[in-house]
Design a protein around this motif. Structure first.
Motif, mmCIF file in Angstrom:
data_model
loop_
_atom_site.group_PDB
_atom_site.id
_atom_site.type_symbol
_atom_site.label_atom_id
_atom_site.label_comp_id
_atom_site.label_asym_id
_atom_site.label_seq_id
_atom_site.Cartn_x
_atom_site.Cartn_y
_atom_site.Cartn_z
ATOM 1 N N GLU A 131 -13.129 8.176 24.487
ATOM 2 C CA GLU A 131 -12.104 8.319 23.209
ATOM 3 C C GLU A 131 -12.276 8.623 22.240
ATOM 4 O O GLU A 131 -10.712 10.114 21.790
ATOM 5 C CB GLU A 131 -11.953 6.724 22.664
ATOM 6 C CG GLU A 131 -10.446 5.987 22.435
ATOM 7 C CD GLU A 131 -10.995 4.771 20.899
ATOM 8 O OE1 GLU A 131 -11.666 3.959 21.415
ATOM 9 O OE2 GLU A 131 -9.737 4.467 21.064
ATOM 10 N N TYR A 181 -14.741 2.800 18.898
ATOM 11 C CA TYR A 181 -14.384 3.613 18.779
ATOM 12 C C TYR A 181 -15.699 4.096 20.096
ATOM 13 O O TYR A 181 -16.586 3.622 19.873
ATOM 14 C CB TYR A 181 -14.589 4.779 18.517
ATOM 15 C CG TYR A 181 -12.797 4.972 17.436
ATOM 16 C CD1 TYR A 181 -11.921 5.290 17.520
ATOM 17 C CD2 TYR A 181 -13.277 4.740 16.505
ATOM 18 C CE1 TYR A 181 -10.455 5.331 17.112
ATOM 19 C CE2 TYR A 181 -12.081 4.837 15.291
ATOM 20 C CZ TYR A 181 -10.758 5.190 15.883
ATOM 21 O OH TYR A 181 -9.760 5.135 14.892
ATOM 22 N N ARG A 225 -5.184 3.695 15.077
ATOM 23 C CA ARG A 225 -5.978 3.845 15.913
ATOM 24 C C ARG A 225 -6.473 5.095 15.926
ATOM 25 O O ARG A 225 -7.133 6.141 15.726
ATOM 26 C CB ARG A 225 -6.261 3.218 16.262
ATOM 27 C CG ARG A 225 -8.105 3.255 17.407
ATOM 28 C CD ARG A 225 -7.342 1.984 18.604
ATOM 29 N NE ARG A 225 -8.918 2.319 19.660
ATOM 30 C CZ ARG A 225 -9.799 1.908 18.934
ATOM 31 N NH1 ARG A 225 -10.240 0.859 17.703
ATOM 32 N NH2 ARG A 225 -11.437 1.648 19.357
ATOM 33 N N ALA A 264 -17.449 9.210 17.135
ATOM 34 C CA ALA A 264 -17.829 7.546 17.398
ATOM 35 C C ALA A 264 -18.221 6.110 16.142
ATOM 36 O O ALA A 264 -18.297 5.367 16.070
ATOM 37 C CB ALA A 264 -17.674 7.547 18.700
#
Ligand code: HEC
Length: 151
Positions: free
Chosen positions: A114, A110, A69, A89
């Motif tokens: 992050e 996401y 990820r 994202a």
């Protein structure tokens, strides 16, 4: 203009603008893909043999292994893109499920935070990191993954 005419015009305008606005929100990630990524990854994510690995039917497999990820955001094309964290994202949240394959576990989108944190963690050796992740995939998946790009 008389009131009924004005009202009719207003209703018509709202009916026209609302769907267009909703549509452009959904289309933003695709447009960002076209302008920022497609030059290398090509319109359907097919990539370029020996240079850019195909994403179609393969990309989500990285989510099967620890670090995958994170890897998807840490690759240079993503991390160094000119898109801001929120747009990036949104792009990844459209791209990963769109490319597939569909996985048993649901895709966790996401967040901008992050993405912001991950894109600052530069990968030292992208090719080695990519190969190491593929080696951790279950055998049938591993064999379905494309050859790594040759430097
Ligand atoms: C200059 C060409 C180029 C551009 C532009 C580019 N990429 Fe890439 N991308 C690559 C290459 C090559 C790889 C394989 C890993 C590596 O060697 O960097 C890759 C790997 C990836 C991966 C990991 C998947 C895998 O199989 O390795 C993702 C996700 C990705 N790119 C998404 C994007 C997105 C999203 C954009 C646009 C914001 C983008 N890329 C722009 C060339 C590019």
């Amino acid at each position: 203009m008389r009131a009924p005419v004005l009202l009719a015009a207003l209703v018509g305008l709202v009916a026209f603008v609302a769907p267009v606005a909703a549509q452009s929100l959904q289309r933003a990630p695709r447009i960002n893909y076209m302008t920022n990524c497609q030059g290398c990854h090509l319109p359907s994510g097919e990539g370029m043999a020996g240079k850019v690995p195909p994403m179609r039917g393969q990309l989500a497999n990285f989510l099967l292994v620890p670090g995958g990820r994170e890897f998807l955001v840490r690759v240079p094309g993503v991390a160094n893109s000119t898109l801001n964290d929120a747009d990036l994202a949104a792009l990844m949240n459209w791209l990963v499920p769109a490319m597939g394959p569909a996985l048993p576990q649901p895709f966790k989108p996401y967040t901008a935070q992050e993405v912001g944190a991950l894109r600052r963690m530069r990968l030292q050796d992208v090719r080695a990191a990519r190969n190491a992740l593929i080696q951790k995939m279950p055998a049938p998946t591993r064999m379905a993954m494309a050859e790594p790009p040759t430097p």
